[in-house]
Structures are given as C-alpha cells and as structure tokens.
Design a protein around this motif. Structure first.
Motif, mmCIF file in Angstrom:
data_model
loop_
_atom_site.group_PDB
_atom_site.id
_atom_site.type_symbol
_atom_site.label_atom_id
_atom_site.label_comp_id
_atom_site.label_asym_id
_atom_site.label_seq_id
_atom_site.Cartn_x
_atom_site.Cartn_y
_atom_site.Cartn_z
ATOM 1 N N VAL A 271 -53.845 25.010 28.923
ATOM 2 C CA VAL A 271 -54.043 24.603 30.090
ATOM 3 C C VAL A 271 -53.312 24.976 31.164
ATOM 4 C CG1 VAL A 271 -54.201 22.439 31.863
ATOM 5 C CG2 VAL A 271 -55.058 22.091 29.493
ATOM 6 N N LEU A 272 -51.861 25.419 30.924
ATOM 7 C CA LEU A 272 -51.220 26.053 31.904
ATOM 8 C C LEU A 272 -51.714 27.601 32.065
ATOM 9 C CD1 LEU A 272 -47.865 24.732 30.736
ATOM 10 C CD2 LEU A 272 -48.832 24.030 33.079
ATOM 11 N N ASN A 273 -52.104 28.278 31.145
ATOM 12 C CA ASN A 273 -52.632 29.513 31.076
ATOM 13 C C ASN A 273 -54.059 29.309 31.819
ATOM 14 O OD1 ASN A 273 -50.286 30.699 29.626
ATOM 15 N ND2 ASN A 273 -51.652 30.599 27.779
ATOM 16 N N ALA A 274 -54.592 28.201 31.784
ATOM 17 C CA ALA A 274 -55.931 28.144 32.491
ATOM 18 C C ALA A 274 -55.678 28.137 33.791
ATOM 19 C CB ALA A 274 -56.884 27.028 31.980
ATOM 20 N N GLN A 275 -54.621 27.312 34.391
ATOM 21 C CA GLN A 275 -54.428 27.091 35.864
ATOM 22 C C GLN A 275 -53.929 28.669 36.282
ATOM 23 O OE1 GLN A 275 -51.333 24.100 35.567
ATOM 24 N NE2 GLN A 275 -52.742 22.801 37.141
ATOM 25 N N GLN A 276 -53.142 29.352 35.625
ATOM 26 C CA GLN A 276 -52.795 30.683 36.126
ATOM 27 C C GLN A 276 -53.692 31.438 36.260
ATOM 28 O OE1 GLN A 276 -49.743 31.521 37.238
ATOM 29 N NE2 GLN A 276 -50.822 32.949 38.164
ATOM 30 N N THR A 277 -55.024 31.476 35.304
ATOM 31 C CA THR A 277 -56.303 32.171 35.448
ATOM 32 C C THR A 277 -56.873 31.761 36.800
ATOM 33 O OG1 THR A 277 -56.475 32.393 33.172
ATOM 34 C CG2 THR A 277 -58.392 32.605 34.332
ATOM 35 N N THR A 278 -56.984 30.461 37.065
ATOM 36 C CA THR A 278 -57.571 29.894 38.312
ATOM 37 C C THR A 278 -57.220 30.481 39.178
ATOM 38 O OG1 THR A 278 -58.600 27.785 37.109
ATOM 39 C CG2 THR A 278 -58.357 27.751 39.570
ATOM 40 N N LEU A 279 -55.554 30.414 39.299
ATOM 41 C CA LEU A 279 -54.844 30.613 40.646
ATOM 42 C C LEU A 279 -55.257 32.151 40.863
ATOM 43 C CD1 LEU A 279 -52.827 29.883 42.728
ATOM 44 C CD2 LEU A 279 -50.942 30.419 40.967
ATOM 45 N N ASP A 280 -55.060 33.084 39.877
ATOM 46 C CA ASP A 280 -55.482 34.581 39.842
ATOM 47 C C ASP A 280 -56.719 34.720 40.625
ATOM 48 O OD1 ASP A 280 -52.932 35.054 38.933
ATOM 49 O OD2 ASP A 280 -53.623 35.558 36.866
ATOM 50 N N ARG A 281 -57.788 33.751 40.296
ATOM 51 C CA ARG A 281 -59.240 34.148 40.922
ATOM 52 C C ARG A 281 -59.192 33.693 42.197
ATOM 53 N NH1 ARG A 281 -62.823 35.808 37.221
ATOM 54 N NH2 ARG A 281 -64.476 35.151 38.438
ATOM 55 N N VAL A 282 -58.441 32.596 42.438
ATOM 56 C CA VAL A 282 -58.512 31.984 44.121
ATOM 57 C C VAL A 282 -57.797 33.246 44.911
ATOM 58 C CG1 VAL A 282 -57.638 30.553 45.527
ATOM 59 C CG2 VAL A 282 -58.417 29.699 43.473
ATOM 60 N N GLU A 283 -56.675 33.738 44.465
ATOM 61 C CA GLU A 283 -55.853 34.873 45.150
ATOM 62 C C GLU A 283 -56.781 35.762 45.323
ATOM 63 O OE1 GLU A 283 -52.114 35.063 43.324
ATOM 64 O OE2 GLU A 283 -51.343 33.406 44.262
ATOM 65 N N PHE A 284 -57.661 36.436 44.241
ATOM 66 C CA PHE A 284 -58.490 37.665 44.432
ATOM 67 C C PHE A 284 -59.601 37.394 45.139
ATOM 68 C CE2 PHE A 284 -62.159 39.731 42.463
ATOM 69 C CZ PHE A 284 -61.787 40.956 42.538
ATOM 70 N N LEU A 285 -59.867 36.190 45.304
ATOM 71 C CA LEU A 285 -60.952 35.875 46.450
ATOM 72 C C LEU A 285 -60.636 36.098 47.956
ATOM 73 C CD1 LEU A 285 -64.020 34.966 47.062
ATOM 74 C CD2 LEU A 285 -63.371 32.718 46.990
ATOM 75 N N ILE A 286 -59.269 35.484 48.013
ATOM 76 C CA ILE A 286 -58.757 35.694 49.388
ATOM 77 C C ILE A 286 -58.321 37.242 49.665
ATOM 78 C CG2 ILE A 286 -56.651 35.037 50.615
ATOM 79 C CD1 ILE A 286 -56.390 32.663 48.926
ATOM 80 N N ALA A 287 -57.983 37.953 48.654
ATOM 81 C CA ALA A 287 -57.610 39.417 48.911
ATOM 82 C C ALA A 287 -58.966 40.034 49.017
ATOM 83 C CB ALA A 287 -57.078 39.750 47.618
ATOM 84 N N LYS A 288 -60.184 39.811 48.546
ATOM 85 C CA LYS A 288 -61.477 40.218 48.692
ATOM 86 C C LYS A 288 -61.870 39.964 50.047
ATOM 87 C CE LYS A 288 -66.383 39.652 47.368
ATOM 88 N NZ LYS A 288 -67.138 38.982 46.579
ATOM 89 N N ALA A 289 -61.634 38.793 50.678
ATOM 90 C CA ALA A 289 -62.102 38.507 52.089
ATOM 91 C C ALA A 289 -61.372 39.474 53.171
ATOM 92 C CB ALA A 289 -61.956 37.105 52.476
ATOM 93 N N ARG A 290 -60.032 39.434 52.802
ATOM 94 C CA ARG A 290 -59.131 40.377 53.779
ATOM 95 C C ARG A 290 -59.577 41.993 53.418
ATOM 96 N NH1 ARG A 290 -53.368 37.211 52.951
ATOM 97 N NH2 ARG A 290 -54.040 35.149 54.122
ATOM 98 N N PHE A 291 -59.865 42.202 52.360
ATOM 99 C CA PHE A 291 -60.171 43.630 52.140
ATOM 100 C C PHE A 291 -61.385 44.040 52.884
ATOM 101 C CE2 PHE A 291 -62.858 46.731 49.957
ATOM 102 C CZ PHE A 291 -61.881 47.767 49.407
#
Length: 373
Positions: A271-291
């Motif tokens: 579950v902790l690994n899953a949370q980190q995966t989710t966090l990575d994907r959220v940060e990726f989406l934010i980075a995509k918008a700024r890109f």
C-alpha cells in the motif's frame, strides 16, 4: 491439508500490532502528501486525473486475473459514469462493467458494506459473462471451490474455500466484522491492518463463483478510503500487478494459518508503494500542465503528436527512451525531418538527449516544471 477456515478460532486472525504500527504512521503521513498534491492539480484537470488513475486500477485488477481490457473503452466508460463529456470511443460490455464497479466503489466509499453492495458489484463486473450459473449472488454449487493450477489430470490445489452452504453465514459474519471495525466504531482498526485483514478474510471465504480477486481488492480500497475519510485514488491493483507472484504466494501461505503478521507487513509495504505511485502520477500531471504552459504554441503538428504520445506513457516514459525511429513511426515523416524536429525540441528545452548516434534517445524535460515546495 487444513485451511484457515477449518482451524479452531477462525476467523480471529492473530498478528503483532507493534510490527504494523510504523507502517500505519507512514500511511497517514503519505495520505496527507497525496491529498496535498491533488490540491495542486488544476480543477479542470482533476477529472482527467481521476479517470486516468481509476482506469489504471481497472486495467490492472483485471490483468492480475489474466484478463486484458481495452484501455480506451475503460476510460470512455469512466467518463460516462462520472457524467463527463464522453468521447467517441465505444464502451464495450466487459470494460463498461468494471468501470461501473470502480465508480461505485469510489463514490460510495463511506457507506456501510452490505450483501446488496457486493451483489451489485458482482453484477456490474460479470453481467457480460454468460458462462456463470449465478451472477449477483453468492455461489451455490455443490462442487468444492478450489484455486488450482497445473495439468488437468494432475492439478495442484492452492486453496479450498468453505462449502457453498456455509457461505451465507460466513458472509454475514464478514459484513458484521467489516462494519464494526470501521473508523469511529468501538472496535475500529488502523487503516492498513483493517484493509489487509479484510482482503485476506474475503479471499478465504471466496463467496462468488468468479470475480473474488477483483471484489476483494475493491473491498481493500473501500476500507482504506473509509479510514482516510475520502475516496481512494491509491494505485493498489497497479502495484499488486507488478508483484503478482508475491501477492499470490503470500495469500496462499496465509490461507493455511491464522497468524497473519507477515501478510500484514507485506500488504502494508504494498500500500505504501501504491501511495508513492499515486503521488508520482499526480506530480507528473502537474508537471505536464506546466510543461504545456511553458511551450504553448511552440510545436508543429508532428511535434505535438509525439509529445502527446510521450505523455501517454506516464511517468516512466518510453521504455529505453524515444528514438528517431520512434519519432518516424509516430509521425510518418522522413528521417531528415525527424532529426530537425527532435533537435528543435532539445533546443527549446522540451526534450533532453542521452547517448550518441544510433544510441541517441530523447526524454521529456520536466525538471523546470516540478512541484514547488
């Protein structure tokens, strides 16, 4: 072979709470990080984030069972279920069913668990399957419910569930346990402990003719959502699918005993690994918008198509990086034009390059677009 449900004391699982406590603390802290990151996502993009994450879960929870779904059909179905503007891609019955279930789990996370809840999920998930005798109800066949592998004439039995005539009583007890351990009740359990137990407990009863794994993972997500107090976007199935062998091995081992501390430790780490995966994907989406804000209007049509394709690959990107041959395949252009386009993308800071000559690869340049502290 004696199974856990045949052992005196069933279903009173034993575990060392002190060994799970550090994971519980990390889970609560990480939950806050995920929630905080989601708040950085533009309101206009939160719907797409929800569709992306839930479609990944739908795809992976099915893949764990060896079922491959059409991602675009799953996403189209999710958009319809959430009342978003639908795309033109058709919703296929199998994909529509799992999408309906995922949205129901997400939307009704705080409701008590009932027999009708499980029957509804089972109907959504398997209404397309004409081979099953019973859909939307617990199994009733007289044959033993076994998990087997190997040759037909020499099967290996990994687990045998309680007989069908015991299932109604077992599930009545299961529902009582699930609801009485929810947050705010006298017997409330910590988040990871409750979710890990609820999954193992459900899989050990195996109450349906088919779909038990997918429903059991949905229950774990419902349990986690109840404990954190908002709908879950944790990439649980996405993470379990990567460790599918360990998942099945741990389930099998702990369906023979009632001391389940090692199972809870493994589940908590997952579950902790899953949370980190989710966090990575959220940060990726934010980075995509700024890109896209940074490079708006700077790409030609070929470059736009390739950049969109790169983003569809997610945080991991193209396996091994984008090559000139990839660019040519995506755009249908000539090698000379591909070389010029790629060089331009590097010069304006949209991509960065690694390697030389035939080993040259290109990657999205997101460093300038990462989430600020």
């Amino acid at each position: 072979m004696v199974w856990n449900w045949q052992i005196s004391g069933w279903p009173d699982f034993r575990y060392e709470a002190a060994m799970i406590a550090p994971f519980e603390e990390r889970f609560l802290l990480s939950s806050g990080e995920v929630l905080g990151a989601v708040r950085h996502v533009r309101a206009s993009e939160r719907d797409q984030l929800r569709v992306d994450l839930l479609s990944d879960e739908a795809m992976k929870t099915s893949a764990i069972e060896g079922e491959i779904l059409d991602r675009l059909s799953v996403q189209s179905s999710l958009r319809r279920q959430f009342g978003l503007t639908p795309d033109s891609y058709p919703s296929k019955p199998r994909e529509q069913g799992v999408a309906e279930m995922m949205v129901d789990v997400y939307s009704s996370y705080d409701a008590p668990l009932t027999h009708d809840t499980l029957f509804r999920w089972h109907e959504m998930l398997l209404s397309h399957d004409r081979k099953l005798e019973v859909i939307g109800a617990y199994r009733s066949h007289a044959d033993a419910m076994q998990i087997v592998s190997g040759r037909f004439d020499r099967p290996k039995v990994h687990f045998e569930a309680p007989p069908s005539d015991q299932v109604p009583d077992e599930m009545e007890r299961y529902l009582h346990w699930f609801n009485k351990t929810a947050p705010g009740s006298a017997d409330a359990l910590p988040a990871l402990t409750r979710a890990g137990l609820c999954h193992l407990y459900f899989e050990s009863i195996h109450p349906f003719e088919d779909g038990n794994g997918r429903l059991g993972r949905a229950l774990a997500e419902k349990s986690l959502a109840q404990n954190i107090g908002h709908p879950s976007l944790i990439a649980l199935a996405f993470t379990i699918e990567r460790e599918r062998r360990a998942y099945y091995d741990n389930l099998e081992r702990h369906q023979k005993i009632l001391d389940v501390t090692p199972w809870l430790v493994w589940f908590a780490e997952t579950v902790l690994n899953a949370q980190q995966t989710t966090l990575d994907r959220v940060e990726f989406l934010i980075a995509k918008a700024r890109f896209h804000d940074r490079h708006r209007g700077r790409f030609n049509a070929r470059q736009e198509k390739t950049i969109a394709r790169l983003f569809r690959e997610g945080p991991e990107g193209f396996k091994g990086g984008l090559s000139a041959d990839n660019y040519i395949a995506i755009t249908g252009t000539s090698r000379a034009t591909a070389t010029r386009d790629l060089q331009n993308l590097v010069e304006i800071g949209a991509l960065f390059r690694t390697g030389e000559r035939r080993y040259t690869r290109y990657w999205l340049q997101l460093e300038a677009d990462t989430v600020a502290d």
